[in-house]
Design a protein around this motif. Structure first.
Motif, short mmCIF file in Angstrom:
data_model
loop_
_atom_site.label_atom_id
_atom_site.label_comp_id
_atom_site.label_asym_id
_atom_site.label_seq_id
_atom_site.Cartn_x
_atom_site.Cartn_y
_atom_site.Cartn_z
N LEU A 1 59.82 26.80 24.16
CA LEU A 1 60.11 26.27 25.48
C LEU A 1 58.83 25.90 26.22
CD1 LEU A 1 62.96 28.71 26.59
CD2 LEU A 1 63.18 26.31 25.90
N LEU A 2 57.82 26.76 26.13
CA LEU A 2 56.54 26.44 26.77
C LEU A 2 55.93 25.18 26.16
CD1 LEU A 2 54.93 29.99 27.10
CD2 LEU A 2 55.79 28.54 28.95
N TRP A 3 56.00 25.11 24.84
CA TRP A 3 55.45 23.93 24.15
C TRP A 3 56.18 22.66 24.59
CZ3 TRP A 3 57.87 20.36 21.06
CH2 TRP A 3 57.05 19.47 20.37
N ALA A 4 57.50 22.72 24.69
CA ALA A 4 58.27 21.55 25.09
C ALA A 4 57.87 21.09 26.49
CB ALA A 4 59.76 21.86 25.04
N GLY A 5 57.69 22.05 27.41
CA GLY A 5 57.27 21.69 28.76
C GLY A 5 55.90 21.04 28.77
N GLN A 6 54.97 21.61 28.02
CA GLN A 6 53.63 21.04 27.94
C GLN A 6 53.66 19.60 27.42
OE1 GLN A 6 52.09 24.76 25.70
NE2 GLN A 6 50.24 23.73 26.44
N VAL A 7 54.36 19.39 26.34
CA VAL A 7 54.35 18.08 25.70
C VAL A 7 55.07 17.05 26.57
CG1 VAL A 7 55.19 16.78 23.71
CG2 VAL A 7 54.11 19.00 23.38
N VAL A 8 56.17 17.43 27.20
CA VAL A 8 56.88 16.49 28.06
C VAL A 8 55.99 16.05 29.22
CG1 VAL A 8 58.77 16.28 29.72
CG2 VAL A 8 59.21 17.23 27.45
N VAL A 9 55.34 17.00 29.89
CA VAL A 9 54.44 16.66 31.00
C VAL A 9 53.31 15.75 30.50
CG1 VAL A 9 52.79 17.59 32.65
CG2 VAL A 9 55.00 18.71 32.34
N ALA A 10 52.73 16.10 29.36
CA ALA A 10 51.61 15.31 28.83
C ALA A 10 52.06 13.90 28.48
CB ALA A 10 51.04 16.01 27.60
N LEU A 11 53.21 13.76 27.84
CA LEU A 11 53.68 12.43 27.45
C LEU A 11 54.03 11.58 28.67
CD1 LEU A 11 55.87 13.24 24.31
CD2 LEU A 11 53.58 12.23 24.38
N LEU A 12 54.62 12.19 29.68
CA LEU A 12 54.94 11.44 30.89
C LEU A 12 53.67 10.96 31.58
CD1 LEU A 12 57.89 13.49 32.44
CD2 LEU A 12 57.99 11.20 31.44
N ALA A 13 52.68 11.86 31.70
CA ALA A 13 51.42 11.46 32.33
C ALA A 13 50.73 10.37 31.52
CB ALA A 13 50.51 12.68 32.47
N GLY A 14 50.74 10.51 30.19
CA GLY A 14 50.13 9.49 29.34
C GLY A 14 50.85 8.17 29.42
N THR B 1 46.71 22.61 29.74
CA THR B 1 47.84 23.56 29.78
C THR B 1 47.71 24.61 28.68
OG1 THR B 1 49.14 22.00 28.45
CG2 THR B 1 49.42 21.93 30.85
N ASP B 2 47.10 24.27 27.55
CA ASP B 2 46.86 25.30 26.53
C ASP B 2 45.95 26.40 27.06
OD1 ASP B 2 48.39 24.36 24.40
OD2 ASP B 2 46.79 23.10 23.60
N ARG B 3 44.98 26.02 27.89
CA ARG B 3 44.08 27.02 28.46
C ARG B 3 44.79 27.88 29.50
NH1 ARG B 3 38.56 26.75 28.16
NH2 ARG B 3 37.68 25.11 26.82
N ARG B 4 45.72 27.27 30.24
CA ARG B 4 46.36 27.98 31.34
C ARG B 4 47.48 28.91 30.88
NH1 ARG B 4 42.97 27.78 35.62
NH2 ARG B 4 42.24 25.64 36.00
N LEU B 5 48.14 28.52 29.80
CA LEU B 5 49.29 29.30 29.36
C LEU B 5 48.87 30.34 28.33
CD1 LEU B 5 51.95 26.47 28.95
CD2 LEU B 5 51.78 28.15 30.80
N PRO B 6 49.49 31.53 28.41
CA PRO B 6 49.17 32.56 27.41
C PRO B 6 49.75 32.20 26.05
CG PRO B 6 51.00 33.29 28.78
CD PRO B 6 50.51 31.99 29.38
N ARG B 7 49.13 32.67 25.01
CA ARG B 7 49.63 32.44 23.67
C ARG B 7 50.52 33.61 23.25
NH1 ARG B 7 45.20 29.49 19.87
NH2 ARG B 7 44.41 28.03 21.42
N GLY B 8 51.65 33.24 22.70
CA GLY B 8 52.57 34.27 22.25
C GLY B 8 52.46 34.52 20.78
N ARG B 9 53.23 35.49 20.30
CA ARG B 9 53.18 35.84 18.89
C ARG B 9 53.66 34.69 18.03
NH1 ARG B 9 56.34 41.27 18.25
NH2 ARG B 9 55.74 40.89 16.06
#
Length: 393
Positions: free
Chosen positions: A327-340, A378-386
């Motif tokens: 879910l976090l990945w999907a949010g990151q990628v959607v925001v990035a693709l929209l901005a791009g 966003t990779d820097r801001r979000l924590p990494r999960g298992r």
């Protein structure tokens, strides 16, 4: 002609998608590694030969045809044969011995060099992104499939613009279709195994490199492949600026310290690898389908390749990820693709271009730069999960 080009689009896309899997086969060793045995070197050689041929062609036309290109121009669409006939060129032509022997500089030389120019430019970009993938792809049978696809399209267009040299050109193109894959495979066997490390800075330099190379390719296309050496003066400042960007970016890229890429940035780069892999065979057919075939079919084929590349990327990078990470990945990628997408669209619309590929290139490069920037941030801001352990390193 439209039917043949559409058939090439569909057939080459089908061949590519039928092999939508990463190549894990190790490319065979073919001899000692040589620093000069890389596609960039031979692309530069091909460009040099194209411009040498342009000079010889201009001498031929000035001396043999009095500077009048109507004898061949009547067979081709508008946009060809703007001669560079200034004092220096006329002085060279006046003292050139036996100019009638330069007749093959008209269409025949270009017919041989056009395929290596296109394929070397493509695999150069692939090598910048991932040397290992370049080596495996260029060593595989897919280079023969790409050569066949590109040559079929080029010969189809050649036949539709029938002129006194058409049969000669087609025979020459067939010879090039055999020799070019052999060259690419020879080069690939002399490349070291390995992949480029993914990092934000390296991907920005990659985007700058691709934009600069694309700008130079379009300049060569206009001034050399279309016999418009007279346009060179107007294009020279932009070409020199692009060359400066290219040299600086390629010099800096291997000297950067290795960074740590997060899951979103890693997945974007994985998606680009898949896209370059799957577009390799149908790229030229899709490009020519816009002008000489059915644009709708070409657009559908391009979209289908993008969707398959996205699906392969998702399977590769999220196979073992947990639900939260997905879910976090999907949010990151959607925001990035929209901005791009917004940035790329603005870059295309705000500037008028002679060739639509120039606008698409600029928009794609800026879109990619913004996407990797948002993903890295966003990779820097979000924590990494298992679940991140399932992502490629």
């Amino acid at each position: 002609m439209a039917i043949e080009v559409d058939a090439a689009v569909l057939a080459s896309t089908a061949v590519s998608l039928a092999n939508a899997r990463p190549s894990t086969r190790r490319a065979p060793d073919g001899g000692p590694r040589r620093r000069w045995a890389r596609p960039e070197t031979f692309l530069l050689l091909v460009v040099g030969l194209l411009y040498l041929n342009q000079v010889l062609f201009t001498v031929y036309v000035l001396r043999v045809h009095g500077g009048d290109t109507s004898f061949i121009g009547k067979y081709l669409p508008p946009g060809y044969f703007v001669l560079a006939d200034g004092p220096a060129m006329r002085g060279l032509a006046a003292h050139f011995p036996m100019p009638e022997l330069l007749a093959p500089s008209l269409l025949r030389v270009q017919a041989f060099l056009e395929l290596p120019f296109a394929l070397l430019a493509y695999v150069t970009v692939l090598r910048w992104l991932d040397r290992g993938l370049y080596r495996r792809l260029a060593s595989s049978w897919l280079v023969w499939a790409a050569s066949l696809s590109y040559t079929f399209v080029l010969c189809t267009v050649e036949w539709s613009l029938h002129n006194p040299y058409t049969v000669d050109d087609i025979v020459i193109r067939l010879c090039s279709a055999v020799l070019t894959p052999l060259l690419l495979q020879w080069l690939a066997r002399r490349e070291e195994e390995g992949s480029e490390r993914v990092s934000f800075a390296r991907m920005l330099l990659f985007a700058a490199s691709v934009w600069a190379l694309g700008h130079l390719v379009l300049s060569v296309y206009d001034t050399a492949l279309l016999y418009n050496l007279g346009h060179l003066g107007g294009r020279l400042p932009g070409a020199m600026a692009a060359l400066g960007v290219l040299v600086a970016a390629r010099w800096a890229s291997p000297r950067l310290a290795w960074g740590q890429a997060g899951p979103a940035l890693t997945s974007i780069v994985a998606g680009l690898r898949w896209a370059l892999l799957l577009f390799f065979v149908p790229a030229l057919a899709v490009r020519y389908g816009v002008n000489f075939g059915s644009p709708l079919i070409a657009a559908a084929a391009g979209l289908l390749v993008c969707l398959v590349a996205a699906a392969c990327t998702l399977r590769e990078v999220l196979g073992d990820a947990g639900t939260t990470r997905r879910l976090l990945w999907a949010g990151q990628v959607v925001v990035a693709l929209l901005a791009g997408a917004v940035t790329g669209y603005a870059a295309v619309r705000l500037v008028a271009d002679t060739y639509y590929e120039a606008g698409l290139l600029r928009g794609a490069a800026l879109c990619f730069a913004v996407v990797v920037g948002v993903c890295a941030l966003t990779d820097r801001r979000l924590p990494r999960g298992r679940g991140d352990s399932g992502l490629p390193p």
